[in-house]
Design a protein around this motif. Structure first.
Motif, short mmCIF file in Angstrom:
data_model
loop_
_atom_site.label_atom_id
_atom_site.label_comp_id
_atom_site.label_asym_id
_atom_site.label_seq_id
_atom_site.Cartn_x
_atom_site.Cartn_y
_atom_site.Cartn_z
N GLU A 79 -7.34 -3.21 -1.16
CA GLU A 79 -8.45 -2.35 -0.78
C GLU A 79 -8.65 -1.26 -1.82
O GLU A 79 -7.67 -0.77 -2.38
N PRO A 80 -9.86 -0.87 -2.10
CA PRO A 80 -11.09 -1.44 -1.58
C PRO A 80 -11.34 -2.83 -2.17
O PRO A 80 -11.21 -3.03 -3.38
N LEU A 81 -11.67 -3.76 -1.30
CA LEU A 81 -11.81 -5.16 -1.68
C LEU A 81 -12.96 -5.37 -2.67
O LEU A 81 -12.83 -6.18 -3.58
N ALA A 82 -14.04 -4.65 -2.51
CA ALA A 82 -15.23 -4.87 -3.36
C ALA A 82 -14.90 -4.80 -4.84
O ALA A 82 -15.36 -5.64 -5.62
N ARG A 83 -14.10 -3.83 -5.25
CA ARG A 83 -13.83 -3.72 -6.69
C ARG A 83 -12.51 -4.36 -7.10
O ARG A 83 -12.15 -4.35 -8.28
N ASN A 84 -11.79 -4.91 -6.14
CA ASN A 84 -10.49 -5.53 -6.44
C ASN A 84 -10.42 -6.98 -6.00
O ASN A 84 -9.33 -7.56 -5.96
N ARG A 85 -11.52 -7.59 -5.67
CA ARG A 85 -11.54 -8.97 -5.18
C ARG A 85 -10.77 -9.95 -6.07
O ARG A 85 -10.07 -10.82 -5.56
N ARG A 130 -7.18 -3.13 5.85
CA ARG A 130 -8.51 -2.66 5.41
C ARG A 130 -8.92 -1.43 6.22
O ARG A 130 -9.37 -0.42 5.69
N ALA A 131 -8.76 -1.52 7.54
CA ALA A 131 -9.14 -0.40 8.41
C ALA A 131 -8.28 0.83 8.14
O ALA A 131 -8.79 1.96 8.10
N PHE A 132 -7.00 0.62 7.92
CA PHE A 132 -6.10 1.74 7.63
C PHE A 132 -6.49 2.45 6.35
O PHE A 132 -6.62 3.67 6.32
N VAL A 133 -6.68 1.70 5.27
CA VAL A 133 -7.02 2.30 3.98
C VAL A 133 -8.37 3.01 4.07
O VAL A 133 -8.53 4.13 3.57
N ALA A 134 -9.34 2.39 4.74
CA ALA A 134 -10.67 3.01 4.86
C ALA A 134 -10.60 4.27 5.71
O ALA A 134 -11.18 5.31 5.35
N HIS A 135 -9.88 4.23 6.81
CA HIS A 135 -9.78 5.39 7.70
C HIS A 135 -9.08 6.56 7.03
O HIS A 135 -9.49 7.71 7.17
N GLN A 136 -8.03 6.27 6.31
CA GLN A 136 -7.26 7.33 5.64
C GLN A 136 -7.91 7.79 4.34
O GLN A 136 -7.51 8.80 3.79
N ASP A 137 -8.85 6.99 3.84
CA ASP A 137 -9.50 7.26 2.55
C ASP A 137 -8.44 7.48 1.47
O ASP A 137 -8.53 8.37 0.63
N GLY A 185 0.20 7.03 -0.68
CA GLY A 185 -0.55 5.94 -0.07
C GLY A 185 0.31 4.72 0.19
O GLY A 185 0.20 4.08 1.24
N LEU A 186 1.16 4.39 -0.77
CA LEU A 186 2.03 3.22 -0.60
C LEU A 186 3.02 3.42 0.55
O LEU A 186 3.26 2.51 1.34
N ARG A 187 3.57 4.62 0.64
CA ARG A 187 4.53 4.89 1.73
C ARG A 187 3.84 4.87 3.09
O ARG A 187 4.40 4.39 4.07
N ALA A 188 2.63 5.40 3.14
CA ALA A 188 1.89 5.38 4.40
C ALA A 188 1.61 3.94 4.83
O ALA A 188 1.80 3.58 5.99
N ALA A 189 1.18 3.11 3.91
CA ALA A 189 0.91 1.70 4.22
C ALA A 189 2.20 0.97 4.60
O ALA A 189 2.21 0.15 5.54
N ALA A 190 3.28 1.26 3.90
CA ALA A 190 4.57 0.63 4.21
C ALA A 190 5.03 1.04 5.61
O ALA A 190 5.57 0.22 6.36
#
Length: 189
Positions: free
Chosen positions: A150-156, A86-93, A66-71
């Motif tokens: 992300e997810p922001l809700a539990r990591n705000r 946010r969109a990237f993490v949500a789309h890739q789940d 996940g980190l490499r994909a985001a990087a």
């Protein structure tokens, strides 16, 4: 000194000899049986150790995916805004796929002198509630601020946090920034 009669002496010699021979034979058989058991146990241990090593390496490797994909996305886009992340993490789940992580975050290195401009930019992007928080006194020239999680809700609570304001986290961030490699921190709370 007491001496056994000769007849008794001969009568005890044969049973004693038989017991000694039986004991020697038992020890030899036990040793022969012990070697394959030891080899089997050693083989079982080495297989279990290899399997455990594979499981541990996999548990560390999955979040790195996940980190490499985001990087990679960050490099392709020449930067990454919070909404894109946010969109990237949500789309890739990603968080569900990799397992074992609470979320993925983005840190930005901020020079202390550039802090007012950084805060203005973040508030324009993320809203006026964006605030810088620290885990302790921050005296370093650089801050390492979580600008996306992300997810922001539990990591705000992590959003806006200066990771560099705590010694163990700062040391890990500096090693990661310096090496360009994923880095584990010492235990943190």
């Amino acid at each position: 000194m007491f001496r056994l009669p000769a007849r008794l002496h001969h009568a005890l010699a044969y049973p004693l000899l038989t017991v000694m021979a039986g004991l020697a034979l038992s020890l030899a058989v036990a040793q022969q049986l012990d070697e394959p058991i030891q080899e089997q146990a050693q083989g079982d241990f080495l297989r279990a150790a290899a399997e455990t090593r594979h499981l541990v390496e996999n548990a560390f490797e999955r979040p790195l995916f996940g980190l490499r994909a985001a990087a990679g996305l960050h490099q392709v886009r020449d930067g990454l805004q919070a909404a894109e992340f946010r969109a990237f993490v949500a789309h890739q789940d990603i968080v569900q796929r990799v397992g074992g992580v609470r979320g993925l975050g983005v840190l930005e290195r901020v020079r202390r002198a550039e802090l007012p401009a950084f805060l203005s930019r973040q508030r324009a992007e993320q809203g006026p509630a964006f605030a810088l928080r620290s885990l302790g006194p921050s005296t370093g020239e650089d801050l390492f601020v979580v600008t996306g999680v992300e997810p922001l809700a539990r990591n705000r609570p992590a959003l806006g946090l200066d990771i560099g304001s705590e010694a163990r986290r700062r040391e890990a961030v500096l090693r990661a920034f310096g090496s360009g490699q994923p880095t584990l921190s010492a235990p943190v709370t």
